[in-house]
Design a protein around this motif. Sequence first.
Motif, mmCIF file in Angstrom:
data_model
loop_
_atom_site.group_PDB
_atom_site.id
_atom_site.type_symbol
_atom_site.label_atom_id
_atom_site.label_comp_id
_atom_site.label_asym_id
_atom_site.label_seq_id
_atom_site.Cartn_x
_atom_site.Cartn_y
_atom_site.Cartn_z
ATOM 1 N N ALA A 1 38.271 8.840 29.621
ATOM 2 C CA ALA A 1 39.116 9.716 30.469
ATOM 3 C C ALA A 1 40.540 9.640 29.603
ATOM 4 N N ARG A 2 41.126 10.909 29.416
ATOM 5 C CA ARG A 2 42.409 11.062 28.998
ATOM 6 C C ARG A 2 43.609 10.528 30.082
ATOM 7 N N VAL A 3 44.430 9.757 29.307
ATOM 8 C CA VAL A 3 45.446 9.192 30.371
ATOM 9 C C VAL A 3 46.716 9.026 29.546
ATOM 10 N N ILE A 4 47.717 8.653 30.286
ATOM 11 C CA ILE A 4 49.019 8.527 29.871
ATOM 12 C C ILE A 4 49.405 6.764 29.636
ATOM 13 N N ASP A 5 49.198 6.364 28.776
ATOM 14 C CA ASP A 5 49.882 4.802 28.668
ATOM 15 C C ASP A 5 51.117 4.961 28.391
ATOM 16 N N TYR A 6 51.727 3.900 29.114
ATOM 17 C CA TYR A 6 53.079 3.704 29.235
ATOM 18 C C TYR A 6 53.642 2.339 28.837
ATOM 19 N N ASN A 7 54.724 1.979 28.258
ATOM 20 C CA ASN A 7 55.323 0.773 28.100
ATOM 21 C C ASN A 7 56.050 0.230 29.384
ATOM 22 N N GLY B 1 57.600 -1.036 21.604
ATOM 23 C CA GLY B 1 58.753 -0.306 22.296
ATOM 24 C C GLY B 1 59.381 0.974 21.634
ATOM 25 N N GLU B 2 58.413 1.305 20.540
ATOM 26 C CA GLU B 2 58.752 2.634 19.741
ATOM 27 C C GLU B 2 58.752 4.013 20.333
ATOM 28 N N ILE B 3 57.975 3.837 21.476
ATOM 29 C CA ILE B 3 57.968 5.287 22.289
ATOM 30 C C ILE B 3 57.574 4.478 23.788
ATOM 31 N N ALA B 4 57.899 5.373 24.755
ATOM 32 C CA ALA B 4 57.662 4.960 26.100
ATOM 33 C C ALA B 4 56.319 5.471 26.819
ATOM 34 N N LEU B 5 55.929 6.808 26.104
ATOM 35 C CA LEU B 5 54.657 7.161 26.786
ATOM 36 C C LEU B 5 53.801 7.673 25.695
ATOM 37 N N GLY B 6 52.427 7.652 26.055
ATOM 38 C CA GLY B 6 51.495 8.071 24.753
ATOM 39 C C GLY B 6 50.252 8.789 25.592
#
Length: 337
Positions: A132-138, A216-221
């Motif tokens: 499943a495509r998702v948005i991973d987040y910190n 923590g380089e990005i917030a969402l992926g």
Amino acid sequence: MVSIRVRQISFAITAVLLGWGVGISVVEAAPKTLTVYSGREKDIMSPLIEKAKKDLGINIEVRYGDSTELAIALIEEGQNSRADIFYAQDAGSLGAIAKENRTLAIPTQLLNKVDRQFRSSTGQWVGISGRARVIDYNTKLVKTSELPTSVMQLSDPKWRGKVGWAPTNGSFLSFVTAMRLLEGNQKTLEWLKAMKANNAKAYSGNSAIVQALGRGEIALGLVNNYYLYRFITKDPKFPVAIHHTRGDAGALINVAGLAVLKTTDQKTDAEKFVAYMLSPDVQKFLTQKFYEYPLVKGIPVSQKQLPLNQLQSPQLDLSKLSDIKGTLSLIQEAGLL
């Protein structure tokens, strides 16, 4: 009398040849090798291939590569290809070779092991595992109340420089193709350009995106669901979580799947290989070891993942994700390649 005479002549010729020092040997047919073109990673495939060799008694060779690149290679090789099976990480690549008439129909009894949603509408390929495509987040950088309800919102200025993606990854290409089908080419192009202008950060693949999230380089992926669990298994305190959107391209459920190629001269063994990958043991392996979604009924999902039937994915025929070239052209027009 005729058969006796034939045998006498045969014996006489043998005697002459032996008298001349010419040896006669029985030539055994060399065992055939099943050649798999795999867009799946070697760390996933190697244990499966070794087990399949042993369990099926078949010699198997694997050519590894990017699914999109292998699909293009198979189309270019045509009838000269030595491949028997294509194991792709996305339905788009499978659909591309089926569209070029490079595949054989999968037997109905194998297709029926998988829900219609996760196999070719014309029986040319079958899904083995789901992603499943998702948005991973910190979790330290983003509150759940701030999470976007659609991937279309990721071009908002508040996410400037905070979103990671992998524009050349096969799963990303299928995601963009799904967006084209749902939103149209123009709106998709505008989104790609807006994301670039919003300084979305490009990575080589999904693992690199999740690693960057953890730092923590990005917030969402923008990634597939299963990558995060590989990190959490090693570090239960890994500060990243999964967010599901609903009904848009960001909620696409894609498959890794198999196609039997027209160039095969081992159709029976190729179909045995497909059946093996749909067996409960392999489904459990992919689910428990690599955290993908099982596609054969009766196999539970691993970890704390939502079951497939609870995900609100867009209603798309995965066979229609086959226009890889069109998607690559659009990504190139957006200045991402």
